[in-house]
Scaffold this motif. Structure first.
Motif, PDB file in Angstrom:
ATOM      1  N   PHE A  46      16.429  57.631 -64.338  1.00  9.59           N
ATOM      2  CA  PHE A  46      16.393  56.369 -63.585  1.00  9.59           C
ATOM      3  C   PHE A  46      16.129  55.213 -64.534  1.00  9.59           C
ATOM      4  N   THR A  47      16.958  54.186 -64.413  1.00  9.02           N
ATOM      5  CA  THR A  47      16.754  52.962 -65.178  1.00  9.02           C
ATOM      6  C   THR A  47      16.348  51.861 -64.204  1.00  9.02           C
ATOM      7  N   ASP A  91      17.361  48.987 -63.818  1.00  9.90           N
ATOM      8  CA  ASP A  91      18.398  48.041 -63.403  1.00  9.90           C
ATOM      9  C   ASP A  91      19.410  48.695 -62.467  1.00  9.90           C
ATOM     10  N   GLU A  92      18.961  49.677 -61.696  1.00  8.01           N
ATOM     11  CA  GLU A  92      19.830  50.314 -60.712  1.00  8.01           C
ATOM     12  C   GLU A  92      19.034  50.569 -59.428  1.00  8.01           C
ATOM     13  N   PRO A  93      19.701  50.546 -58.276  1.00  9.14           N
ATOM     14  CA  PRO A  93      18.997  50.822 -57.024  1.00  9.14           C
ATOM     15  C   PRO A  93      18.708  52.314 -56.868  1.00  9.14           C
ATOM     16  N   VAL A  94      17.693  52.603 -56.072  1.00  8.21           N
ATOM     17  CA  VAL A  94      17.354  53.976 -55.694  1.00  8.21           C
ATOM     18  C   VAL A  94      17.334  54.048 -54.174  1.00  8.21           C
ATOM     19  N   ILE A 152      18.755  44.039 -57.426  1.00  9.32           N
ATOM     20  CA  ILE A 152      18.305  45.424 -57.368  1.00  9.32           C
ATOM     21  C   ILE A 152      17.267  45.577 -56.257  1.00  9.32           C
ATOM     22  N   THR A 207      26.004  50.551 -57.959  1.00 13.35           N
ATOM     23  CA  THR A 207      25.694  51.949 -57.638  1.00 13.35           C
ATOM     24  C   THR A 207      24.412  52.345 -58.354  1.00 13.35           C
ATOM     25  N   GLY A 208      23.806  53.440 -57.911  1.00 18.77           N
ATOM     26  CA  GLY A 208      22.553  53.873 -58.508  1.00 18.77           C
ATOM     27  C   GLY A 208      22.283  55.338 -58.262  1.00 18.77           C
ATOM     28  N   TRP A 260      27.737  56.865 -57.155  1.00 20.25           N
ATOM     29  CA  TRP A 260      26.292  57.094 -57.167  1.00 20.25           C
ATOM     30  C   TRP A 260      25.984  58.494 -57.701  1.00 20.25           C
TER      31      TRP A 260
END
Length: 375
Positions: free
Chosen positions: A185-186, A188-191, A251, A296-297, A333
């Protein structure tokens, strides 16, 4: 304050996730991390012990090794325990609790060994013994070697001080943090968690993105030690608080659940954490799930599994429906699913990677299954 800089510090975690915790220890600047069964050993000072408790998201406890000595019989244990420098660490006005484990040793009676250690502390230092004490000395006598360690955390580190309510079969925050790391997980991405329960994955991801210290709202056992310096501790917390940040404006972190009570719990927990503006929680069944607008995330989910909630055979339709929804509506994703049953994971019909991560969750051996971005 004791300025010793070569303390042996053991960062405890669930077996199977030691590499993820080691990765976090390296990222947070802890020296010489070495993986061992059930945790990671680092070297450092008491300041590093404080920082580990404050800042490590994946550790369950922070233990400090105070010393070792050989003990072949109880009389020898008594003598050497009395000569141990308890005063360097413990205070005579703070109660302490003793836990003893004996394995493959001539001293095999744990109760008798515990009594000797307790007597040594009360008579030589003057500190009271209490089974309810926050401070805990852990004594391991393995092959006649007595190792004395101190639990510097007190209450488990998964208790951040923000989650007052939980749903059934909750995911611990420390475990969620390690699984997010394992999924690369970074910030700068959604979860998104389609079965969010009390919101642990979503809130943990939001806190990581905001660079908040996980231990910012709670107290620790080390605050009752002779080595504790309140002024330096407050300065450490203030400096750490100044490193918090705002994630990118587009985000967000999403939690859905068909249980309206779970959504209410999640929203309250996010608000107490101070990141409710980053999180979106909504009552929604999996069949109505769609990918949010924006980048995407990662979709990460800890669905019910056999041996924990219900019977395994009743869960195949749920996993199948989840897999179909994600395959149809979450192109691009990545997906991560935690389950204890390979057949349930297979029922999703998602293209999981061959490499898997197995670990213990609530005494059950479970596996993290991951995909590459869905095509």
């Amino acid at each position: 304050m004791n300025t010793q800089t070569d303390l042996e510090i053991f960062l405890v975690t669930v077996p199977g996730l030691e590499p993820a915790l080691k990765s976090e220890a390296v990222e947070k600047g802890f020296k010489k991390p070495v993986s061992a069964k059930g945790g990671v050993t680092v070297k450092g000072s008491w300041l590093d012990v404080w920082r580990a408790n404050l800042d490590l998201r994946g550790a369950s406890k922070i233990l400090v090794r105070l010393g070792t000595f050989r003990a072949m019989h109880l009389a020898q244990l008594d003598k050497r325990a009395r000569r141990f420098p308890w005063q360097d660490t413990l205070r005579k006005d703070i109660p302490v609790r003793i836990e003893v484990t004996c394995k493959k040793s001539k001293i095999y009676h744990q109760g008798a060994a515990k009594q000797r250690i307790e007597t040594a502390i009360t008579e030589e230092l003057g500190a009271p013994i209490s089974d309810d004490a926050d401070l805990c000395i852990k004594v391991r006598i393995i092959e006649d070697l007595c190792t004395i360690s101190l639990d510097t955390s007190g209450t488990g580190l998964h208790k951040r001080g923000h989650k007052e309510a939980v749903n059934k079969a909750p995911m611990r925050e420390t475990l969620a943090a390690l699984l997010l790391r394992q999924c690369q997980f970074t910030t700068d991405e959604p979860v998104l968690d389609p079965m969010c329960g009390s919101g642990t994955f979503v809130i943990e991801a939001g806190e990581i993105a905001a660079n908040l210290a996980p231990g910012r709202s709670r107290s620790f056992a080390f605050e009752q030690l002779a080595s504790f310096d309140e002024t330096r501790w407050e300065k450490l917390k203030e400096a750490r608080a100044q490193t918090s940040q705002k994630p990118k404006s587009d985000i967000r972190f999403y939690g859905f659940d068909r249980d309206g009570g779970a959504i209410k719990i999640s929203r309250a927990n996010a608000q107490r954490s101070g990141i409710d503006a980053l999180c979106h929680f909504e009552k929604q069944a999996i069949s109505h799930l769609t990918a949010p607008d924006g980048p995407t995330g990662l979709v990460i989910v800890n669905p019910p599994y056999g041996g924990r909630i219900g019977e395994t055979k009743k869960l195949f339709p749920l996993y199948s429906a989840l897999g179909k929804t994600l395959a149809d509506k979450f192109k691009g994703w990545r997906v991560a699913i935690i389950t204890n049953n390979d057949a349930l994971a297979k029922a999703t019909d998602l293209p999981f990677k061959k490499s898997k991560t197995s670990f213990s969750h609530g005494g059950i051996r479970v596996t993290l299954f991951q995909t590459d971005p869905l095509a």
